[in-house]
Design a protein around this motif. Structure first.
Motif, PDB file in Angstrom:
ATOM      1  N   MET A   1       0.812  -1.211   0.000  1.00 57.50           N
ATOM      2  CA  MET A   1       0.000   0.000   0.000  1.00 57.50           C
ATOM      3  C   MET A   1       0.850   1.267   0.000  1.00 57.50           C
ATOM      4  SD  MET A   1      -3.154  -0.425  -0.303  1.00 57.50           S
ATOM      5  CE  MET A   1      -4.513  -1.553  -0.129  1.00 57.50           C
ATOM      6  N   GLN A   2       2.132   1.104   0.313  1.00 51.95           N
ATOM      7  CA  GLN A   2       3.006   2.278   0.382  1.00 51.95           C
ATOM      8  C   GLN A   2       2.976   3.099  -0.891  1.00 51.95           C
ATOM      9  OE1 GLN A   2       6.837   0.835   1.764  1.00 51.95           O
ATOM     10  NE2 GLN A   2       6.987   2.872   2.682  1.00 51.95           N
ATOM     11  N   ASN A   3       2.941   2.384  -2.018  1.00 50.98           N
ATOM     12  CA  ASN A   3       2.948   3.092  -3.300  1.00 50.98           C
ATOM     13  C   ASN A   3       1.690   3.931  -3.454  1.00 50.98           C
ATOM     14  OD1 ASN A   3       5.080   1.468  -3.635  1.00 50.98           O
ATOM     15  ND2 ASN A   3       4.005  -0.006  -4.945  1.00 50.98           N
ATOM     16  N   VAL A   4       0.600   3.347  -2.949  1.00 55.20           N
ATOM     17  CA  VAL A   4      -0.679   4.001  -3.163  1.00 55.20           C
ATOM     18  C   VAL A   4      -0.835   5.224  -2.266  1.00 55.20           C
ATOM     19  CG1 VAL A   4      -3.162   3.641  -3.158  1.00 55.20           C
ATOM     20  CG2 VAL A   4      -1.632   1.758  -3.741  1.00 55.20           C
ATOM     21  N   SER A   5      -0.353   5.077  -1.046  1.00 58.44           N
ATOM     22  CA  SER A   5      -0.630   6.138  -0.077  1.00 58.44           C
ATOM     23  C   SER A   5       0.611   6.426   0.753  1.00 58.44           C
ATOM     24  CB  SER A   5      -1.759   5.667   0.841  1.00 58.44           C
ATOM     25  OG  SER A   5      -1.780   6.451   2.000  1.00 58.44           O
ATOM     26  N   GLN A   6       0.796   7.662   1.108  1.00 56.38           N
ATOM     27  CA  GLN A   6       1.946   8.030   1.928  1.00 56.38           C
ATOM     28  C   GLN A   6       1.579   8.042   3.409  1.00 56.38           C
ATOM     29  OE1 GLN A   6       5.098   8.411   0.968  1.00 56.38           O
ATOM     30  NE2 GLN A   6       4.343   7.678  -1.002  1.00 56.38           N
ATOM     31  N   HIS A   7       0.358   7.641   3.730  1.00 57.20           N
ATOM     32  CA  HIS A   7      -0.077   7.660   5.131  1.00 57.20           C
ATOM     33  C   HIS A   7       0.717   6.689   5.968  1.00 57.20           C
ATOM     34  CE1 HIS A   7      -4.186   9.005   3.429  1.00 57.20           C
ATOM     35  NE2 HIS A   7      -3.311   9.971   3.492  1.00 57.20           N
ATOM     36  N   ARG A   8       1.171   7.163   7.107  1.00 60.38           N
ATOM     37  CA  ARG A   8       1.897   6.302   8.024  1.00 60.38           C
ATOM     38  C   ARG A   8       1.044   5.991   9.262  1.00 60.38           C
ATOM     39  NH1 ARG A   8       4.557   6.136   4.272  1.00 60.38           N
ATOM     40  NH2 ARG A   8       6.749   6.683   3.973  1.00 60.38           N
ATOM     41  N   TRP A   9      -0.069   6.706   9.422  1.00 63.22           N
ATOM     42  CA  TRP A   9      -0.844   6.668  10.649  1.00 63.22           C
ATOM     43  C   TRP A   9      -2.255   6.190  10.386  1.00 63.22           C
ATOM     44  CZ3 TRP A   9       0.191   7.512  15.588  1.00 63.22           C
ATOM     45  CH2 TRP A   9       1.411   8.108  15.905  1.00 63.22           C
ATOM     46  N   PHE A  10      -2.773   5.426  11.265  1.00 59.78           N
ATOM     47  CA  PHE A  10      -4.208   5.203  11.206  1.00 59.78           C
ATOM     48  C   PHE A  10      -4.709   4.810  12.593  1.00 59.78           C
ATOM     49  CE2 PHE A  10      -2.317   1.172  10.553  1.00 59.78           C
ATOM     50  CZ  PHE A  10      -3.129   0.279  11.200  1.00 59.78           C
TER      51      PHE A  10
ATOM     52  N   SER B   1      -9.329   4.762   5.104  1.00 57.64           N
ATOM     53  CA  SER B   1      -9.612   3.904   3.942  1.00 57.64           C
ATOM     54  C   SER B   1      -8.742   2.648   3.866  1.00 57.64           C
ATOM     55  CB  SER B   1      -9.497   4.712   2.661  1.00 57.64           C
ATOM     56  OG  SER B   1      -8.175   5.147   2.495  1.00 57.64           O
ATOM     57  N   LEU B   2      -7.426   2.782   4.145  1.00 58.41           N
ATOM     58  CA  LEU B   2      -6.553   1.615   3.958  1.00 58.41           C
ATOM     59  C   LEU B   2      -6.951   0.429   4.829  1.00 58.41           C
ATOM     60  CD1 LEU B   2      -2.925   2.814   3.335  1.00 58.41           C
ATOM     61  CD2 LEU B   2      -4.594   1.818   1.795  1.00 58.41           C
ATOM     62  N   PRO B   3      -7.075   0.640   6.132  1.00 57.28           N
ATOM     63  CA  PRO B   3      -7.475  -0.513   6.952  1.00 57.28           C
ATOM     64  C   PRO B   3      -8.855  -1.034   6.595  1.00 57.28           C
ATOM     65  CG  PRO B   3      -6.651   1.265   8.299  1.00 57.28           C
ATOM     66  CD  PRO B   3      -6.777   1.814   6.928  1.00 57.28           C
ATOM     67  N   ARG B   4      -9.727  -0.154   6.164  1.00 60.56           N
ATOM     68  CA  ARG B   4     -11.064  -0.602   5.742  1.00 60.56           C
ATOM     69  C   ARG B   4     -10.941  -1.631   4.622  1.00 60.56           C
ATOM     70  NH1 ARG B   4     -13.203   4.681   5.640  1.00 60.56           N
ATOM     71  NH2 ARG B   4     -13.092   4.739   3.387  1.00 60.56           N
ATOM     72  N   LEU B   5     -10.208  -1.228   3.596  1.00 62.43           N
ATOM     73  CA  LEU B   5     -10.024  -2.123   2.452  1.00 62.43           C
ATOM     74  C   LEU B   5      -9.364  -3.426   2.894  1.00 62.43           C
ATOM     75  CD1 LEU B   5      -8.747   0.323  -0.305  1.00 62.43           C
ATOM     76  CD2 LEU B   5     -11.053  -0.077   0.533  1.00 62.43           C
TER      77      LEU B   5
ATOM     78  N   ARG C   1     -12.615   0.529  -4.510  1.00 62.24           N
ATOM     79  CA  ARG C   1     -13.927   1.121  -4.244  1.00 62.24           C
ATOM     80  C   ARG C   1     -14.970   0.045  -3.948  1.00 62.24           C
ATOM     81  NH1 ARG C   1     -14.217   6.599  -7.936  1.00 62.24           N
ATOM     82  NH2 ARG C   1     -12.757   7.692  -6.588  1.00 62.24           N
ATOM     83  N   ARG C   2     -14.801  -1.094  -4.578  1.00 65.56           N
ATOM     84  CA  ARG C   2     -15.728  -2.189  -4.284  1.00 65.56           C
ATOM     85  C   ARG C   2     -15.553  -2.660  -2.846  1.00 65.56           C
ATOM     86  NH1 ARG C   2     -15.753  -7.018  -3.275  1.00 65.56           N
ATOM     87  NH2 ARG C   2     -13.565  -7.437  -3.710  1.00 65.56           N
ATOM     88  N   LEU C   3     -14.278  -2.819  -2.432  1.00 60.52           N
ATOM     89  CA  LEU C   3     -14.013  -3.244  -1.054  1.00 60.52           C
ATOM     90  C   LEU C   3     -14.589  -2.229  -0.073  1.00 60.52           C
ATOM     91  CD1 LEU C   3     -10.317  -4.485  -1.374  1.00 60.52           C
ATOM     92  CD2 LEU C   3     -12.291  -5.892  -0.813  1.00 60.52           C
ATOM     93  N   ASP C   4     -14.402  -0.969  -0.388  1.00 60.06           N
ATOM     94  CA  ASP C   4     -14.891   0.105   0.481  1.00 60.06           C
ATOM     95  C   ASP C   4     -16.412   0.030   0.606  1.00 60.06           C
ATOM     96  OD1 ASP C   4     -14.349   2.535   1.966  1.00 60.06           O
ATOM     97  OD2 ASP C   4     -15.499   3.526   0.358  1.00 60.06           O
ATOM     98  N   PHE C   5     -17.063  -0.132  -0.537  1.00 56.97           N
ATOM     99  CA  PHE C   5     -18.528  -0.217  -0.521  1.00 56.97           C
ATOM    100  C   PHE C   5     -18.988  -1.448   0.251  1.00 56.97           C
ATOM    101  CE2 PHE C   5     -22.176  -2.325  -2.587  1.00 56.97           C
ATOM    102  CZ  PHE C   5     -23.177  -1.495  -2.091  1.00 56.97           C
ATOM    103  N   ASP C   6     -18.330  -2.581   0.012  1.00 56.18           N
ATOM    104  CA  ASP C   6     -18.750  -3.813   0.688  1.00 56.18           C
ATOM    105  C   ASP C   6     -18.557  -3.713   2.193  1.00 56.18           C
ATOM    106  OD1 ASP C   6     -19.725  -5.136  -1.468  1.00 56.18           O
ATOM    107  OD2 ASP C   6     -17.849  -6.139  -1.989  1.00 56.18           O
TER     108      ASP C   6
END
Lengths: 324, 324
Positions: B21-30, B89-93, B245-250
């Motif tokens: 996921m690093q490539n997708v997002s620079q977030h380090r925190w959740f 979003s990341l942990p959700r997915l 987006r499908r994972l998020d919706f589900d």
């Protein structure tokens, strides 16, 4: 003077000379005339062969291993011990060679025609070696696949299976890839159908290339290998023998006073005989120019066939692709 | 249940997921909701990236290196802290993915047409990768020479020289060998003359093969590489986004009670939008079947040209050889 030549010559060269001569002659012993005591310590190759060498003034010394006296096949029967002790053939050739190489002594020169033929034969020999390897590369360009195929064929020959595997032609691999993905895309896809068709055509081209390989092997590679292994090999042998007889004659001629005149004459006759034989063989080979020319034409004809077939196959495919 | 899923899941997988996921997002925190304390010790890859991770129940823990708080781009603005703390979003997915993969939860299914198109695009993608490599092998079968050429061309590009070296065609090497020994044999030898002529003709065939390479590169390899790097890359990206987006919706649909209805609706709309985009891109790509077909036809045409030229050249040579 000869003695000084022998002494001046490094032992390793002497050993190399005798190592080279091993193939020619099984003689382990010789008795040089008037040489100072000279011990030749055996190098690696020589010690493996199991012989050492000592040269004493006028004395025949035994070798470390065997007890076989060097026979001089060409020694004149009338030569008497004490009066004239002729050198046996190997050291004679060797000393003459040294004399020519180091002291610049002039040996008997071959006539220009002979030298020209010899040069042509040399070129032909080098040509065949390179031509055969280049043709193989042309037919089987991937070195790994070529080596693998060679091993597989050897194994299947040992096991007694006939046939063996074929070389993986690049057209065949490209065609396989196209057919595979053409089927995967399914008949609904226009592109998929075209891919399947192109794959099939490329497989046919690969078969034509296989046929090219078989054709060239039969009409070009095999006859030239045959030429290498028979006529050229024979000529190489004759030239080597001729050189030996020339050295022998030159040695005896140079020592005309000490060597009986009949012996010099005899060496000359043998030299001439050898020269004539070699000349005749070379002449026959070089006259068979037309044979080589027809082999070259066969190589070209095989390629011509291949390109014609490939063109025919691809023309049909191209028409079908255009129609889609 | 979600907690138990997280606990059951080995840390290494979690790390892989976040490394991906690093490539997708620079977030380090959740701040996960309701997760038991879970320490994820950083593996090699993660420690290189310079972050470690702690998940505490309801507490936001700082990472080792940076102090950037994870923003949830898609968090509904009306969500109030304390009442509903939505997962970013990341942990959700991730949790939804775990739920589907490990617990066998059913996600939203795509319709058959979409799946069919997706499959076709996958096949096309795999096809292009293999087809391009096979075509290169077909043009340049010797792997060593191919690698050397590639390095030389890269170097000459860096140095700013134009052109660069060409691939050593086997016809050219065979032709060189023939020409060389043809000259050595001299004009007096009939075979020598024929060799020189054949060498020249093979050089011409090699030039035709060079032209084939240039032609195929221009009309087949370059357009297909272009297709790989633009449309297919874009579709890959869109499919990845659609899956997110499908994972998020589900995820939100499954937690319908806790997540506001508008948020579920919003996730559904975004999913539909993404699906439509991906569908349209795939449709356009698969409709461009004819373009691919014309590229295949160009490949065949180039080969056809080559075989025609080679046939013409060799036909002339063969006639001359026959005349000798």
């Amino acid at each position: 003077m000869l003695d000084s030549v022998v002494e001046a010559f490094p032992c390793c060269c002497l050993m190399q000379f005798f190592a080279g001569m091993q193939n020619v002659s099984q003689h382990r012993w010789f008795q040089p005339e008037g040489a100072e005591r000279l011990r030749v310590s055996a190098g690696n190759g020589a010690s493996q062969a199991g012989w050492s060498l000592q040269i004493d003034r006028g004395v025949c010394v035994r070798s470390a291993g065997e007890d076989v006296r060097l026979r001089d096949e060409e020694a004149a029967p009338q030569s008497q011990p004490g009066l004239h002790r002729p050198l046996t053939s190997l050291p004679r050739l060797f000393l003459q060679l040294l004399n020519e190489r180091l002291m610049g002594a002039e040996g008997t020169k071959m006539d220009d025609d002979f030298l020209k033929m010899e040069k042509s034969v040399e070129v032909l020999q080098a040509l065949l070696v390179e031509l055969l390897s280049r043709t193989t590369e042309f037919l089987q360009p991937h070195p790994g696949a070529r080596a693998k195929l060679s091993v597989l064929n050897t194994m299947s020959r040992i096991r007694g299976h006939g046939g063996g595997a074929g070389y993986p032609q690049t057209e065949s691999m490209l065609g396989d890839c196209m057919s595979h993905y053409g089927r995967e895309l399914g008949p609904a896809s226009e592109f998929g159908g075209a891919l399947t068709e192109a794959g099939g055509a490329l497989q046919e081209v690969a078969q034509a290339r296989d046929a090219l390989g078989v054709d060239i092997k039969r009409t070009f590679i095999d006859p030239l290998e045959q030429l290498q292994n028979t006529e050229l090999k024979e000529i190489r042998f004759q030239l080597k023998k001729l050189n030996g007889r020339r050295l022998d004659f030159d040695y005896k001629r140079r020592r005309r006073g000490k060597v009986p005149a009949e012996e010099v004459q005899w060496a000359w006759d043998k030299f001439l005989l050898s020269k004539e034989l070699a000349e005749r063989s070379m002449f026959v080979l070089l006259q068979s120019d037309v044979d080589q020319l027809s082999r070259l034409a066969a190589l070209v004809a095989a390629q011509l066939d291949f390109h014609r077939n490939a063109h025919r196959i691809l023309l049909g495919l191209h028409g079908n692709l255009q129609a889609r």
